[in-house]
Design a protein around this motif. Structure first.
Motif, mmCIF file in Angstrom:
data_model
loop_
_atom_site.group_PDB
_atom_site.id
_atom_site.type_symbol
_atom_site.label_atom_id
_atom_site.label_comp_id
_atom_site.label_asym_id
_atom_site.label_seq_id
_atom_site.Cartn_x
_atom_site.Cartn_y
_atom_site.Cartn_z
ATOM 1 N N VAL A 91 0.850 -1.185 0.000
ATOM 2 C CA VAL A 91 0.000 0.000 0.000
ATOM 3 C C VAL A 91 0.891 1.242 0.000
ATOM 4 O O VAL A 91 1.865 1.317 0.746
ATOM 5 N N VAL A 92 0.545 2.192 -0.853
ATOM 6 C CA VAL A 92 1.259 3.464 -0.901
ATOM 7 C C VAL A 92 0.262 4.603 -0.749
ATOM 8 O O VAL A 92 -0.929 4.452 -1.027
ATOM 9 N N VAL A 93 0.768 5.736 -0.290
ATOM 10 C CA VAL A 93 -0.055 6.923 -0.075
ATOM 11 C C VAL A 93 0.406 8.026 -1.023
ATOM 12 O O VAL A 93 1.594 8.357 -1.065
ATOM 13 N N ALA B 100 -8.447 0.376 9.167
ATOM 14 C CA ALA B 100 -7.206 -0.382 9.400
ATOM 15 C C ALA B 100 -6.281 0.402 10.346
ATOM 16 O O ALA B 100 -5.220 0.880 9.939
ATOM 17 N N PRO B 101 -6.674 0.523 11.594
ATOM 18 C CA PRO B 101 -5.928 1.372 12.534
ATOM 19 C C PRO B 101 -4.530 0.886 12.892
ATOM 20 O O PRO B 101 -3.710 1.685 13.358
ATOM 21 N N VAL C 198 1.593 4.813 6.102
ATOM 22 C CA VAL C 198 1.535 3.372 6.343
ATOM 23 C C VAL C 198 2.588 3.049 7.388
ATOM 24 O O VAL C 198 3.771 3.298 7.184
ATOM 25 N N VAL C 199 2.140 2.502 8.534
ATOM 26 C CA VAL C 199 3.089 2.151 9.595
ATOM 27 C C VAL C 199 3.380 0.664 9.633
ATOM 28 O O VAL C 199 4.417 0.252 10.146
ATOM 29 N N ASP C 200 2.463 -0.146 9.102
ATOM 30 C CA ASP C 200 2.664 -1.595 9.082
ATOM 31 C C ASP C 200 1.809 -2.186 7.967
ATOM 32 O O ASP C 200 0.582 -2.218 8.076
ATOM 33 N N GLN C 201 2.458 -2.637 6.915
ATOM 34 C CA GLN C 201 1.737 -3.200 5.764
ATOM 35 C C GLN C 201 0.835 -4.366 6.160
ATOM 36 O O GLN C 201 -0.148 -4.640 5.493
#
Length: 68
Positions: A5-7, A22-23, A36-39
């Motif tokens: 996932v990319v932002v 998806a907290p 994204v802190v954890d894929q």
């Protein structure tokens, strides 16, 4: 759906839908932009829902360099 996932930080408005769905995978930084802190912090289904639920389309999945 697999892939990373990319932002798109230019498109992100900080609506927070990713945090709702998806907290454990997303957070907001000091600019209230998604990060994204954890894929794999949440089940893949939850992350897919977050990607699909982004109101600006700032989240996407990429596989082998192609956006999915």
């Amino acid at each position: 759906m697999s892939g990373r996932v990319v932002v798109d930080r230019d498109a992100c408005i900080g609506a927070g839908m990713c945090l709702v769905f998806a907290p454990e995978s997303f957070t907001h930084d000091e600019e209230s932009k998604a990060v994204v802190v954890d894929q794999h912090g949440d089940p893949e289904e939850a992350v897919d829902t977050a990607v699909e639920g982004c109101p600006t389309g700032a989240l996407s999945r990429v596989t082998d360099g192609a956006t999915a």
